[in-house]
Scaffold this motif. Structure first.
Motif, short mmCIF file in Angstrom:
data_model
loop_
_atom_site.label_atom_id
_atom_site.label_comp_id
_atom_site.label_asym_id
_atom_site.label_seq_id
_atom_site.Cartn_x
_atom_site.Cartn_y
_atom_site.Cartn_z
N VAL A 4 0.86 -1.18 0.00
CA VAL A 4 0.00 0.00 0.00
C VAL A 4 0.90 1.23 0.00
CG1 VAL A 4 -1.77 1.27 1.26
CG2 VAL A 4 -1.79 -1.22 1.28
N PHE A 5 0.64 2.16 -0.93
CA PHE A 5 1.43 3.38 -1.04
C PHE A 5 0.53 4.58 -0.81
CE2 PHE A 5 3.49 0.25 -3.65
CZ PHE A 5 4.83 0.43 -3.35
N GLU A 17 0.65 5.37 -12.52
CA GLU A 17 1.40 4.19 -12.93
C GLU A 17 2.42 3.88 -11.86
OE1 GLU A 17 3.43 2.80 -16.97
OE2 GLU A 17 4.23 4.68 -16.18
N LEU A 18 2.53 2.60 -11.51
CA LEU A 18 3.49 2.15 -10.50
C LEU A 18 4.55 1.32 -11.19
CD1 LEU A 18 4.47 1.52 -7.60
CD2 LEU A 18 2.84 -0.36 -7.57
N VAL A 26 8.42 3.71 -8.00
CA VAL A 26 8.17 5.06 -8.50
C VAL A 26 6.73 5.10 -8.99
CG1 VAL A 26 8.81 6.81 -10.20
CG2 VAL A 26 10.57 5.33 -9.22
N ILE A 27 5.96 6.09 -8.49
CA ILE A 27 4.57 6.26 -8.89
C ILE A 27 4.46 7.59 -9.61
CG2 ILE A 27 2.19 6.41 -8.10
CD1 ILE A 27 3.11 4.87 -5.57
N LEU A 36 4.72 11.15 -8.14
CA LEU A 36 3.92 11.25 -6.93
C LEU A 36 4.61 10.60 -5.75
CD1 LEU A 36 0.46 10.33 -8.50
CD2 LEU A 36 1.45 12.61 -8.18
N ALA A 37 5.41 9.58 -5.99
CA ALA A 37 6.17 8.91 -4.93
C ALA A 37 7.39 8.24 -5.56
CB ALA A 37 5.32 7.87 -4.23
N ASP A 38 8.49 8.26 -4.81
CA ASP A 38 9.72 7.61 -5.23
C ASP A 38 10.38 7.11 -3.95
OD1 ASP A 38 12.09 6.76 -6.29
OD2 ASP A 38 12.71 8.72 -7.05
N GLN A 39 10.35 5.80 -3.74
CA GLN A 39 10.84 5.28 -2.47
C GLN A 39 11.35 3.86 -2.59
OE1 GLN A 39 6.66 5.71 -1.15
NE2 GLN A 39 7.09 3.89 0.06
N THR A 40 12.12 3.46 -1.59
CA THR A 40 12.61 2.10 -1.49
C THR A 40 11.59 1.28 -0.71
OG1 THR A 40 14.87 2.94 -1.45
CG2 THR A 40 14.53 0.69 -0.67
#
Length: 63
Positions: A4-5, A17-18, A26-27, A36-40
């Protein structure tokens, strides 16, 4: 395992897009290309927390 992001309330209803590659997620917004999101990914959690960042739209204030 399901993930869940959180991409923020401002992004509700937007098509996104994920992309997941080697534990990095990366979203992006499909219409604008905005990240919108960039995470490990954290393999021990279903909900993926992220640190706030100035260059990511509406980042939550966790951690």
């Amino acid at each position: 395992m399901r993930r869940v992001f959180n991409v923020g309330r401002r992004n509700a209803g937007r098509m996104a897009e994920l992309l997941v590659d080697h534990g990095q997620a990366v979203i992006t917004d499909l219409e604008t290309g905005e990240i919108l999101a960039d995470q490990t990914l954290d393999a021990t959690r279903e909900y993926q927390y992220r640190k706030p960042a100035n260059d990511v739209n509406d980042a939550p204030r966790q951690m």
